[in-house]
Design an enzyme around this catalytic site. Structure first.
Site, PDB file in Angstrom:
ATOM      1  N   THR A  15       1.259  27.091 -26.298  1.00  0.00           N
ATOM      2  CA  THR A  15       2.626  26.610 -26.075  1.00  0.00           C
ATOM      3  C   THR A  15       2.969  25.422 -26.962  1.00  0.00           C
ATOM      4  O   THR A  15       4.152  25.156 -27.195  1.00  0.00           O
ATOM      5  CB  THR A  15       2.812  26.187 -24.607  1.00  0.00           C
ATOM      6  OG1 THR A  15       1.763  25.278 -24.255  1.00  0.00           O
ATOM      7  CG2 THR A  15       2.762  27.395 -23.677  1.00  0.00           C
TER       8      THR A  15
ATOM      9  N   SER B  73     -24.658  13.947 -38.892  1.00  0.00           N
ATOM     10  CA  SER B  73     -24.344  14.431 -37.553  1.00  0.00           C
ATOM     11  C   SER B  73     -25.613  14.853 -36.843  1.00  0.00           C
ATOM     12  O   SER B  73     -26.527  15.416 -37.468  1.00  0.00           O
ATOM     13  CB  SER B  73     -23.384  15.625 -37.637  1.00  0.00           C
ATOM     14  OG  SER B  73     -23.255  16.257 -36.374  1.00  0.00           O
TER      15      SER B  73
ATOM     16  N   SER C  79     -16.648  26.025 -27.966  1.00  0.00           N
ATOM     17  CA  SER C  79     -16.591  26.360 -26.543  1.00  0.00           C
ATOM     18  C   SER C  79     -15.187  26.255 -25.966  1.00  0.00           C
ATOM     19  O   SER C  79     -14.994  26.401 -24.761  1.00  0.00           O
ATOM     20  CB  SER C  79     -17.530  25.440 -25.755  1.00  0.00           C
ATOM     21  OG  SER C  79     -17.168  24.085 -25.932  1.00  0.00           O
ATOM     22  N   GLY C  80     -14.201  25.992 -26.808  1.00  0.00           N
ATOM     23  CA  GLY C  80     -12.835  25.855 -26.318  1.00  0.00           C
ATOM     24  C   GLY C  80     -12.538  24.498 -25.722  1.00  0.00           C
ATOM     25  O   GLY C  80     -11.540  24.328 -25.025  1.00  0.00           O
ATOM     26  N   LEU C  81     -13.406  23.507 -26.004  1.00  0.00           N
ATOM     27  CA  LEU C  81     -13.242  22.164 -25.442  1.00  0.00           C
ATOM     28  C   LEU C  81     -12.771  21.167 -26.493  1.00  0.00           C
ATOM     29  O   LEU C  81     -12.783  19.966 -26.261  1.00  0.00           O
ATOM     30  CB  LEU C  81     -14.557  21.691 -24.818  1.00  0.00           C
ATOM     31  CG  LEU C  81     -15.161  22.638 -23.781  1.00  0.00           C
ATOM     32  CD1 LEU C  81     -16.457  22.054 -23.229  1.00  0.00           C
ATOM     33  CD2 LEU C  81     -14.171  22.916 -22.660  1.00  0.00           C
ATOM     34  N   SER C  82     -12.375  21.670 -27.641  1.00  0.00           N
ATOM     35  CA  SER C  82     -11.784  20.875 -28.713  1.00  0.00           C
ATOM     36  C   SER C  82     -12.755  19.871 -29.313  1.00  0.00           C
ATOM     37  O   SER C  82     -12.461  18.688 -29.444  1.00  0.00           O
ATOM     38  CB  SER C  82     -10.524  20.155 -28.224  1.00  0.00           C
ATOM     39  OG  SER C  82      -9.775  19.699 -29.321  1.00  0.00           O
TER      40      SER C  82
ATOM     41  N   GLU D 288      -6.372  18.629 -39.455  1.00  0.00           N
ATOM     42  CA  GLU D 288      -6.845  19.946 -39.038  1.00  0.00           C
ATOM     43  C   GLU D 288      -6.029  21.065 -39.681  1.00  0.00           C
ATOM     44  O   GLU D 288      -6.578  22.090 -40.090  1.00  0.00           O
ATOM     45  CB  GLU D 288      -6.795  20.052 -37.513  1.00  0.00           C
ATOM     46  CG  GLU D 288      -7.645  21.176 -36.965  1.00  0.00           C
ATOM     47  CD  GLU D 288      -7.992  21.006 -35.502  1.00  0.00           C
ATOM     48  OE1 GLU D 288      -8.909  21.706 -35.051  1.00  0.00           O
ATOM     49  OE2 GLU D 288      -7.359  20.186 -34.808  1.00  0.00           O
TER      50      GLU D 288
ATOM     51  N   ASP E  17      -4.495  19.169 -28.466  1.00  0.00           N
ATOM     52  CA  ASP E  17      -5.855  18.647 -28.374  1.00  0.00           C
ATOM     53  C   ASP E  17      -5.907  17.159 -28.689  1.00  0.00           C
ATOM     54  O   ASP E  17      -6.627  16.389 -28.037  1.00  0.00           O
ATOM     55  CB  ASP E  17      -6.779  19.401 -29.332  1.00  0.00           C
ATOM     56  CG  ASP E  17      -6.858  20.880 -29.017  1.00  0.00           C
ATOM     57  OD1 ASP E  17      -6.442  21.274 -27.908  1.00  0.00           O
ATOM     58  OD2 ASP E  17      -7.331  21.642 -29.875  1.00  0.00           O
TER      59      ASP E  17
END
Length: 363
Positions: free
Chosen positions: A18, A50, A104-107, A141, A153
């Site tokens: 959205t 990292s 994992s879709g958790l940004s 991004e 996000d």
């Protein structure tokens, strides 16, 4: 001076795809964080390491899109966006640690970009308000990494607060706090990581966005938000039936976000759960961004006693969230794990989660 800055992952409670349609969403910041420790040096590059990768990456201060790839592209994009906006960026050494699961879709990407922006800003004493930082992060991004994401996000990571969801209106770019404390009503938020990874820089996300843009063009408006008040009857003017289905998801999802916020105001987690499930069905049937594995997890959770469940994130893998009565949480978790393994999938990682603070310097 060495500084450390942390930015959280996020769970979008409801309101998927959205944001770039200028609609509504309702995310929370997670307790999982990415922390960037930065030591400025008089060099022409940043050397980044990292804990998720071997070796190091060299990011020239004059980097351009496409020059740095892989995980380091997100850090490089933040540097590129800062310099493009005229903010100072010194060379130096950068160390990155994170417990936000990648894909994992958790940004995890927004957490990394936000932490880099914050660390460099703290090191240079540059004051950038949260909305500008969100826009810089989105530019990094979109234009450096090549992932056509919206602001959701980044706003979630920057504005997050304990026991608080964020009702975001992407047309006006306003963020309104909404109390979110299911524990007070003996309800828990379960996060179920399918272990099926996804990537927003891939083609499917971009295809969904393009479909929404075509639908808006057919309707003669700049975004689908402009026809929100007309109702679903307006969608008859969309030429392609697939584009019409995508638009139907967006319009109905916007309404579900508003209804979910109203349910939270009434502490009505039964209604909130039903909206989660309706959102998942819309993502599956109209937006076509779920997978068989994700559907199995969501459906198993509801059958085992969850008030509702849905995929969270951009789709094609990632995680499912569920609102669950506290006394049913263990049964739901066990049922979901068992169903996935029986179907031949990896065992999902299931944990309780909650709304946590947003991005901040680590003191």
């Amino acid at each position: 001076m060495t500084v450390s800055y942390g930015a959280p992952g996020r769970v979008n409670l409801i309101g998927e795809h959205t944001d770039y349609n200028l609609g509504f969403a309702l995310p929370i910041a997670l307790p999982r964080r990415t922390v960037v420790t930065f030591t400025p040096e008089h060099t022409g590059a940043i050397t980044a390491r990292s804990d998720r990768a071997d070796g190091s990456a060299r990011i020239p201060l004059d980097t351009t899109p496409g020059q740095v790839t892989g995980w380091a592209a997100y850090a490089a994009g933040a540097i590129w966006a800062l310099r493009g906006a005229g903010h100072p960026v010194p060379g130096g050494a950068m160390s990155i640690t994170s417990d936000v699961e990648i894909g994992s879709g958790l940004s995890s990407s927004a957490a990394l970009i936000g932490a880099v922006l914050g660390a460099v800003g703290a090191a240079t004493g540059t004051r950038i308000d949260r909305l500008e930082r969100a826009r810089l992060a989105q530019r990094a991004e979109n234009d450096y990494v090549g992932a056509p994401t919206g602001l959701l996000d980044h706003l979630a990571a920057l504005f997050g607060a304990p026991k608080t969801a964020l009702l975001i209106d992407f047309r006006d770019i306003t963020v309104r706090p909404v109390a979110f404390d299911p524990d007070a009503c003996d309800v828990v938020l379960l996060l179920m990581d399918s272990r099926a990874r996804h990537c927003h820089a891939g083609g499917e996300y971009a295809l969904r966005r393009a479909s929404c843009e075509r639908a808006a063009a057919d309707l003669g408006v700049s975004s689908l938000r402009a026809v929100q008040d007309r109702g679903l009857a307006a969608l008859g003017a969309i030429a392609d039936p697939i584009d019409a289905r995508r638009a139907r998801h967006v319009l109905t999802e916007n309404q579900r976000v508003l209804d979910f916020a109203a349910a939270l105001a009434d502490s009505d987690f039964t209604a909130a759960g039903q909206l989660l499930t309706a959102s998942h069905e819309s993502m599956r049937e109209d937006f076509a961004i779920t997978t068989e594995r994700i559907d199995l997890i969501a459906e198993s959770a509801v059958r085992a006693g969850a008030l509702g469940a849905r995929m969270t994130g951009g789709g094609f893998g990632g995680a499912v969230i569920a609102l669950v009565p506290a006394d049913r949480a263990r049964d739901v978790a066990d049922t979901v794990r068992r169903a996935a393994v029986t179907a031949g999938y990896d065992e999902p990682a299931v944990s309780r989660t909650y709304a946590a603070p947003g991005a901040a310097e680590c003191r």
